[in-house]
Design an enzyme around this catalytic site. Structure first.
Site, PDB file in Angstrom:
ATOM      1  N   ASP A 127      13.523 -16.610   7.989  1.00 61.97           N
ATOM      2  CA  ASP A 127      13.654 -17.484   6.825  1.00 61.97           C
ATOM      3  C   ASP A 127      14.586 -16.883   5.782  1.00 61.97           C
ATOM      4  O   ASP A 127      15.457 -17.563   5.232  1.00 61.97           O
ATOM      5  CB  ASP A 127      12.273 -17.769   6.215  1.00 61.97           C
ATOM      6  CG  ASP A 127      11.441 -16.506   5.954  1.00 61.97           C
ATOM      7  OD1 ASP A 127      11.872 -15.391   6.315  1.00 61.97           O
ATOM      8  OD2 ASP A 127      10.339 -16.638   5.384  1.00 61.97           O
ATOM      9  N   ILE A 128      14.415 -15.594   5.495  1.00 61.83           N
ATOM     10  CA  ILE A 128      15.146 -15.005   4.372  1.00 61.83           C
ATOM     11  C   ILE A 128      15.367 -13.522   4.621  1.00 61.83           C
ATOM     12  O   ILE A 128      14.538 -12.859   5.243  1.00 61.83           O
ATOM     13  CB  ILE A 128      14.353 -15.220   3.055  1.00 61.83           C
ATOM     14  CG1 ILE A 128      15.162 -14.776   1.823  1.00 61.83           C
ATOM     15  CG2 ILE A 128      12.997 -14.553   3.083  1.00 61.83           C
ATOM     16  CD1 ILE A 128      14.573 -15.294   0.502  1.00 61.83           C
ATOM     17  N   ASP A 162      16.140 -10.040   2.461  1.00 61.42           N
ATOM     18  CA  ASP A 162      16.135  -9.478   1.114  1.00 61.42           C
ATOM     19  C   ASP A 162      16.816  -8.101   1.219  1.00 61.42           C
ATOM     20  O   ASP A 162      18.044  -8.010   1.201  1.00 61.42           O
ATOM     21  CB  ASP A 162      14.677  -9.432   0.647  1.00 61.42           C
ATOM     22  CG  ASP A 162      14.494  -8.981  -0.795  1.00 61.42           C
ATOM     23  OD1 ASP A 162      15.488  -8.718  -1.471  1.00 61.42           O
ATOM     24  OD2 ASP A 162      13.340  -8.876  -1.241  1.00 61.42           O
ATOM     25  N   GLY A 198      16.802  -6.256   3.928  1.00 60.00           N
ATOM     26  CA  GLY A 198      17.307  -6.121   5.291  1.00 60.00           C
ATOM     27  C   GLY A 198      16.461  -5.200   6.156  1.00 60.00           C
ATOM     28  O   GLY A 198      16.694  -5.094   7.363  1.00 60.00           O
ATOM     29  N   THR A 244      13.460  -5.554   7.311  1.00 58.91           N
ATOM     30  CA  THR A 244      12.751  -6.259   8.382  1.00 58.91           C
ATOM     31  C   THR A 244      13.686  -6.506   9.569  1.00 58.91           C
ATOM     32  O   THR A 244      13.354  -6.199  10.716  1.00 58.91           O
ATOM     33  CB  THR A 244      12.182  -7.602   7.870  1.00 58.91           C
ATOM     34  OG1 THR A 244      11.349  -7.329   6.745  1.00 58.91           O
ATOM     35  CG2 THR A 244      11.392  -8.323   8.943  1.00 58.91           C
TER      36      THR A 244
END
Ligand code: IMP
Ligand code: MG
Length: 176
Positions: free
Chosen positions: A100-101, A103, A105, A107
């Site tokens: 989804d997103i 932030d 990085g 993850t």
């Protein structure tokens, strides 16, 4: 407007148009691939992945992974934990991680490091939103829907402490 109601950032119509564009780009980039494996990162990816995957004009399969990083806080600790792994063997396959997103990085970096040793034919990343100024990695995301400022955003699959995931638009909430 109630203080609980997220402030509109990206409309449903803008989301619809951008997802269609992303699907066209990805379909053209992978035009020669027999089976693209889309790896959705639960839970935030579920609406974006559903919309994107249904608009691809190429053969594709879907699998999921789940990771945990922030708990209930909105600040990345950089500590990522694998909660659920793929069911699919990815050796020799073309893999596109869909989240989804992004932030910081952390993850996606963790996921790339987990999947690379399994020898996929290719491994790329696709996110609907990116907080450009927070991204700390020295590599680039392959497909980005929108760059957004450093706000906590909800809707279209994204949550704040498990709320607002099914809002049809992207909104910003005040979060600490
Ligand atoms: P990163 O590891 O710092 O890139 O954080 C990525 C993960 O944090 C995403 O997969 C989301 O689950 C979560 N996240 C980061 N920013 C937001 C936001 O504004 N709203 C909802 N979830 C977010
Ligand atoms: Mg997530």
């Amino acid at each position: 407007m109630s203080p609980e109601e997220p402030a509109l950032l990206i409309t449903e119509e803008a989301i619809r148009r951008r997802v269609a564009e992303m699907a066209r780009t990805i379909s053209s980039d992978y035009a020669d691939v027999d089976d693209l494996l889309l790896v959705g990162i639960l839970r935030g990816c579920f609406i974006f992945l559903a919309d994107l995957s249904r608009q691809l004009a190429i053969p594709r399969s879907i699998d999921f992974m789940a990771v945990s990083s922030y708990g209930r806080s909105t600040t990345s600790t950089g500590a990522v934990r694998l909660i659920m792994d793929l069911r699919t063997e990815i050796a020799g396959k073309h893999v596109l991680i869909v989240d989804d997103i992004v932030d910081t990085g952390y993850t996606l970096q963790y996921l790339m490091e987990a999947l690379k040793p399994r020898m996929p034919a290719s491994l790329k990343t696709c996110v609907f939103l990116r907080k450009r100024e927070n991204f700390r990695m020295d590599w680039e995301i392959d497909y980005v829907g929108f760059d957004i400022p450093d706000l906590w955003v909800v809707g279209y699959g994204l949550d704040y402490a498990d709320r607002h995931r099914t809002l049809p638009y992207i909104g910003a909430v005040k979060a600490g």
